[in-house]
Design a protein around this motif. Structure first.
Motif, PDB file in Angstrom:
ATOM      1  N   ILE A  70       5.719  10.659   4.309  1.00 17.43           N
ATOM      2  CA  ILE A  70       6.101  11.445   5.462  1.00 17.43           C
ATOM      3  C   ILE A  70       6.929  12.695   5.266  1.00 17.43           C
ATOM      4  O   ILE A  70       7.899  12.624   4.605  1.00 17.43           O
ATOM      5  CB  ILE A  70       7.025  10.375   6.305  1.00 17.43           C
ATOM      6  CG1 ILE A  70       6.578   9.161   6.506  1.00 17.43           C
ATOM      7  CG2 ILE A  70       7.583  10.972   7.431  1.00 17.43           C
ATOM      8  CD1 ILE A  70       7.243   8.108   7.168  1.00 17.43           C
ATOM      9  N   ALA A  71       6.324  13.783   5.817  1.00 18.51           N
ATOM     10  CA  ALA A  71       6.691  15.201   5.600  1.00 18.51           C
ATOM     11  C   ALA A  71       8.141  15.194   5.506  1.00 18.51           C
ATOM     12  O   ALA A  71       9.020  14.696   6.545  1.00 18.51           O
ATOM     13  CB  ALA A  71       6.164  16.171   6.419  1.00 18.51           C
ATOM     14  N   ILE A  87       0.500  -3.267   5.703  1.00 15.82           N
ATOM     15  CA  ILE A  87       1.237  -2.138   6.404  1.00 15.82           C
ATOM     16  C   ILE A  87       2.507  -2.214   5.689  1.00 15.82           C
ATOM     17  O   ILE A  87       3.199  -2.924   5.660  1.00 15.82           O
ATOM     18  CB  ILE A  87       1.329  -2.180   7.820  1.00 15.82           C
ATOM     19  CG1 ILE A  87       0.029  -2.356   8.598  1.00 15.82           C
ATOM     20  CG2 ILE A  87       2.180  -0.877   8.269  1.00 15.82           C
ATOM     21  CD1 ILE A  87       0.235  -2.548  10.113  1.00 15.82           C
ATOM     22  N   GLY A  88       2.635  -0.970   4.727  1.00 18.39           N
ATOM     23  CA  GLY A  88       3.742  -0.972   3.860  1.00 18.39           C
ATOM     24  C   GLY A  88       4.331   0.164   4.269  1.00 18.39           C
ATOM     25  O   GLY A  88       4.128   1.339   4.483  1.00 18.39           O
ATOM     26  N   LEU A  89       5.937   0.111   3.872  1.00 19.74           N
ATOM     27  CA  LEU A  89       6.900   1.400   4.075  1.00 19.74           C
ATOM     28  C   LEU A  89       7.720   1.428   2.744  1.00 19.74           C
ATOM     29  O   LEU A  89       8.387   0.337   2.562  1.00 19.74           O
ATOM     30  CB  LEU A  89       7.608   1.337   5.090  1.00 19.74           C
ATOM     31  CG  LEU A  89       8.589   2.613   5.561  1.00 19.74           C
ATOM     32  CD1 LEU A  89       8.126   3.786   5.878  1.00 19.74           C
ATOM     33  CD2 LEU A  89       9.643   2.033   6.853  1.00 19.74           C
ATOM     34  N   MET A  90       7.826   2.404   2.083  1.00 21.59           N
ATOM     35  CA  MET A  90       8.741   2.661   0.954  1.00 21.59           C
ATOM     36  C   MET A  90       9.668   3.798   0.988  1.00 21.59           C
ATOM     37  O   MET A  90       9.442   4.765   1.508  1.00 21.59           O
ATOM     38  CB  MET A  90       7.953   2.818  -0.275  1.00 21.59           C
ATOM     39  CG  MET A  90       8.839   2.645  -1.668  1.00 21.59           C
ATOM     40  SD  MET A  90       7.816   2.404  -3.240  1.00 21.59           S
ATOM     41  CE  MET A  90       7.166   0.901  -2.933  1.00 21.59           C
ATOM     42  N   PRO A 134       0.859  -1.221  -0.138  1.00 22.07           N
ATOM     43  CA  PRO A 134       0.070   0.007   0.011  1.00 22.07           C
ATOM     44  C   PRO A 134       0.819   1.377  -0.035  1.00 22.07           C
ATOM     45  O   PRO A 134       0.389   2.376  -0.509  1.00 22.07           O
ATOM     46  CB  PRO A 134      -0.816  -0.157   1.089  1.00 22.07           C
ATOM     47  CG  PRO A 134      -0.099  -0.952   2.131  1.00 22.07           C
ATOM     48  CD  PRO A 134       0.645  -2.201   1.233  1.00 22.07           C
ATOM     49  N   ALA A 135       2.021   1.356   0.569  1.00 23.11           N
ATOM     50  CA  ALA A 135       3.095   2.344   0.424  1.00 23.11           C
ATOM     51  C   ALA A 135       3.308   2.837  -1.038  1.00 23.11           C
ATOM     52  O   ALA A 135       3.733   3.985  -0.998  1.00 23.11           O
ATOM     53  CB  ALA A 135       4.240   2.139   1.318  1.00 23.11           C
ATOM     54  N   SER A 136       2.892   1.787  -1.960  1.00 30.77           N
ATOM     55  CA  SER A 136       3.264   2.226  -3.226  1.00 30.77           C
ATOM     56  C   SER A 136       2.096   3.006  -4.004  1.00 30.77           C
ATOM     57  O   SER A 136       2.508   3.452  -5.021  1.00 30.77           O
ATOM     58  CB  SER A 136       3.564   0.910  -4.207  1.00 30.77           C
ATOM     59  OG  SER A 136       2.200   0.218  -4.200  1.00 30.77           O
ATOM     60  N   VAL A 176       4.403   5.811   3.522  1.00 31.82           N
ATOM     61  CA  VAL A 176       3.944   4.717   4.228  1.00 31.82           C
ATOM     62  C   VAL A 176       2.296   4.472   4.038  1.00 31.82           C
ATOM     63  O   VAL A 176       1.514   5.495   3.502  1.00 31.82           O
ATOM     64  CB  VAL A 176       3.793   5.169   5.936  1.00 31.82           C
ATOM     65  CG1 VAL A 176       2.907   6.344   6.291  1.00 31.82           C
ATOM     66  CG2 VAL A 176       3.254   3.871   6.870  1.00 31.82           C
ATOM     67  N   GLY A 177       1.979   3.256   3.759  1.00 33.53           N
ATOM     68  CA  GLY A 177       0.355   2.911   3.561  1.00 33.53           C
ATOM     69  C   GLY A 177      -0.208   1.830   4.170  1.00 33.53           C
ATOM     70  O   GLY A 177       0.622   1.076   4.695  1.00 33.53           O
ATOM     71  N   VAL A 178      -1.357   1.930   4.084  1.00 34.19           N
ATOM     72  CA  VAL A 178      -2.241   0.727   4.745  1.00 34.19           C
ATOM     73  C   VAL A 178      -3.288   0.293   3.746  1.00 34.19           C
ATOM     74  O   VAL A 178      -4.209   1.161   3.179  1.00 34.19           O
ATOM     75  CB  VAL A 178      -2.886   1.251   6.071  1.00 34.19           C
ATOM     76  CG1 VAL A 178      -3.770   0.224   6.727  1.00 34.19           C
ATOM     77  CG2 VAL A 178      -1.800   1.533   6.897  1.00 34.19           C
ATOM     78  N   ASN A 179      -3.467  -0.907   3.578  1.00 29.66           N
ATOM     79  CA  ASN A 179      -4.703  -1.668   3.124  1.00 29.66           C
ATOM     80  C   ASN A 179      -5.568  -2.333   4.266  1.00 29.66           C
ATOM     81  O   ASN A 179      -5.017  -3.142   5.059  1.00 29.66           O
ATOM     82  CB  ASN A 179      -4.295  -2.655   2.175  1.00 29.66           C
ATOM     83  CG  ASN A 179      -3.956  -2.202   0.624  1.00 29.66           C
ATOM     84  OD1 ASN A 179      -4.390  -0.978   0.367  1.00 29.66           O
ATOM     85  ND2 ASN A 179      -3.223  -2.965   0.039  1.00 29.66           N
ATOM     86  N   ALA A 180      -6.968  -2.106   4.109  1.00 25.48           N
ATOM     87  CA  ALA A 180      -7.806  -2.744   5.073  1.00 25.48           C
ATOM     88  C   ALA A 180      -8.378  -3.658   4.071  1.00 25.48           C
ATOM     89  O   ALA A 180      -9.085  -3.358   3.159  1.00 25.48           O
ATOM     90  CB  ALA A 180      -8.906  -1.663   5.658  1.00 25.48           C
ATOM     91  N   LYS A 181      -8.580  -4.982   4.336  1.00 25.94           N
ATOM     92  CA  LYS A 181      -9.161  -6.161   3.693  1.00 25.94           C
ATOM     93  C   LYS A 181     -10.301  -6.602   4.360  1.00 25.94           C
ATOM     94  O   LYS A 181     -10.428  -7.136   5.538  1.00 25.94           O
ATOM     95  CB  LYS A 181      -8.218  -7.122   3.285  1.00 25.94           C
ATOM     96  CG  LYS A 181      -7.297  -6.220   2.344  1.00 25.94           C
ATOM     97  CD  LYS A 181      -6.032  -7.619   2.078  1.00 25.94           C
ATOM     98  CE  LYS A 181      -5.111  -8.054   2.797  1.00 25.94           C
ATOM     99  NZ  LYS A 181      -4.198  -8.861   2.550  1.00 25.94           N
ATOM    100  N   LEU A 182     -11.484  -6.947   3.724  1.00 22.65           N
ATOM    101  CA  LEU A 182     -12.683  -7.957   4.103  1.00 22.65           C
ATOM    102  C   LEU A 182     -12.424  -9.044   3.419  1.00 22.65           C
ATOM    103  O   LEU A 182     -12.518  -9.063   2.172  1.00 22.65           O
ATOM    104  CB  LEU A 182     -14.039  -7.229   4.012  1.00 22.65           C
ATOM    105  CG  LEU A 182     -15.098  -7.746   4.318  1.00 22.65           C
ATOM    106  CD1 LEU A 182     -15.122  -8.198   6.070  1.00 22.65           C
ATOM    107  CD2 LEU A 182     -16.387  -7.062   3.973  1.00 22.65           C
ATOM    108  N   ILE A 183     -12.465 -10.111   4.153  1.00 25.88           N
ATOM    109  CA  ILE A 183     -12.215 -11.401   3.508  1.00 25.88           C
ATOM    110  C   ILE A 183     -13.465 -12.361   3.593  1.00 25.88           C
ATOM    111  O   ILE A 183     -13.843 -12.795   4.790  1.00 25.88           O
ATOM    112  CB  ILE A 183     -11.056 -12.375   4.052  1.00 25.88           C
ATOM    113  CG1 ILE A 183      -9.849 -10.979   3.790  1.00 25.88           C
ATOM    114  CG2 ILE A 183     -10.782 -13.529   3.349  1.00 25.88           C
ATOM    115  CD1 ILE A 183      -8.707 -11.569   4.637  1.00 25.88           C
ATOM    116  N   SER A 184     -13.978 -13.149   2.341  1.00 21.03           N
ATOM    117  CA  SER A 184     -14.980 -13.930   2.496  1.00 21.03           C
ATOM    118  C   SER A 184     -14.490 -15.286   1.817  1.00 21.03           C
ATOM    119  O   SER A 184     -13.733 -15.128   0.918  1.00 21.03           O
ATOM    120  CB  SER A 184     -16.220 -13.441   1.880  1.00 21.03           C
ATOM    121  OG  SER A 184     -17.257 -14.492   1.465  1.00 21.03           O
TER     122      SER A 184
END
Length: 339
Positions: free
Chosen positions: A140-141, A170-173, A60-62, A147-155
């Motif tokens: 980040i200023a 949770i990603g960092l680049m 998600p940081a990308s 930095v990025g975040v994905n929230a996922k709902l899984i079925s």
């Protein structure tokens, strides 16, 4: 259980989910290669920072403004008539909020003939799983870090059993533009089952991935280096099928050492002409190549190749992944610029 079902499950666990890491958790489809670009580069590349919205499903940081109004759709006819794919879209809300990203990943295991424990035929059944995600990234200023975040709902539904879960990536680049050099780290599938298949709540396929990539100066090549499954050091194992016996009947097992574990975390990839309308992609997944290697037979397991070609606002992608002399898979992708 139907022999066909046993065979398909064995193939599934032996391929990109990898037998020694797969089986320790549920929702293994979350770690499959879901795009031709990923497949061609060996899988799990997390350092691309460009137009491709599918990359946001891996790291998600990308997520960045170049993805604005880009739609990506990917499909793979996997082993044993299993089908899976993904779709991703990004939208630049404003320069302050930056980019909102959404995606879906699905897998369809097909239809199976059902039998009871006495071998009597029952009704047929199917199975499938789905993950919906929403992601966002921030710079980040005053730094080159994102930095990025994905929230996922899984079925998930397998025969009469169903399950629901939630997870985050949770990603960092780090992007060093002067050298076109990227470093990244992602903690994927941090979450839990909300509703188990039966009674026991199972773990999600948590994975820690590290990566680096760079476009070489004055040479149209971008190299990629990825370290997968860094949450678990010992991923290599002694394959009993490689035991060797001497004339006296003494058996010698395959020896696993420090370097076996180290190299099986590694994935190598290169892109030729990465910024042009036509590019070629090559990759090698060390662990897949070693685990699916057959003694005294060249199978090219672990090797991957692909290409992409752009027509105006449409980019078509294709990749071919080799698993063994009897198993390979093709990936198809379409990226559309909706602006």
């Amino acid at each position: 259980m139907n022999n066909k079902l046993v065979f398909l499950l064995a193939l599934f666990l032996a391929s990109t989910t990898y037998a020694q890491v797969g089986g320790r958790s549920t929702y293994q489809f979350l770690n499959l290669q879901i795009s031709p670009r990923q497949a061609a580069l060996g899988g799990k590349t997390i350092t691309n920072y460009d137009y491709d919205p599918t990359q946001g499903l891996y790291n998600p940081a990308s997520i960045n403004p170049e993805m604005d109004n880009q739609l990506s759709v990917n499909y793979n006819n996997y082993l044993g008539d299993i089908n899976y794919g993904s779709a991703a879209y990004a939208y630049l809300w404003d320069r302050r909020t930056q980019v909102l990203h959404t995606g879906v990943t699905y897998i369809n295991y097909g239809n199976f003939d059902g039998y009871d424990e006495q071998g009597n035929e029952t009704s047929s059944f199917g199975g499938g799983e789905l993950a919906l995600s929403v992601g966002h990234a921030r710079n980040i200023a005053f730094t080159n870090f994102h930095v990025g975040v994905n929230a996922k709902l899984i079925s998930s539904k397998l025969e009469q059993y169903s399950s629901f879960g939630v997870a985050v990536d949770i990603g960092l680049m780090y992007v060093y533009e002067d050298w076109d050099l990227h470093f990244a780290a992602v903690a994927r599938n941090v979450g839990t089952q909300l509703t188990p298949y039966d009674i026991s709540v199972e773990k999600l396929p948590f994975e820690l991935v590290l990566g680096a990539s760079q476009t070489l100066e004055n040479i149209p090549i971008r190299w990629h280096f990825t370290l997968e499954n860094m949450q678990r050091w010992k991923v290599a194992f002694a394959n009993e099928n490689r035991d060797q016996s001497d004339l006296e009947g003494n058996s010698t097992s395959e020896k696993i050492n420090f370097f076996d574990h180290a190299f099986r975390h590694m994935i190598f990839g290169i892109e030729l002409f990465p910024e042009s309308g036509f590019n070629i992609r090559l990759g090698y997944n060390v662990r897949r190549g070693e685990e699916l290697r057959i003694l005294e037979q060249r199978t090219f397991a672990g090797l991957n190749a692909g290409f992409s070609i752009k027509f105006n606002k449409i980019r078509l992608s294709y990749a071919y992944s080799k698993y063994s002399s009897a198993a390979a898979s093709s990936y198809f992708g379409l990226n559309v610029n909706l602006q």
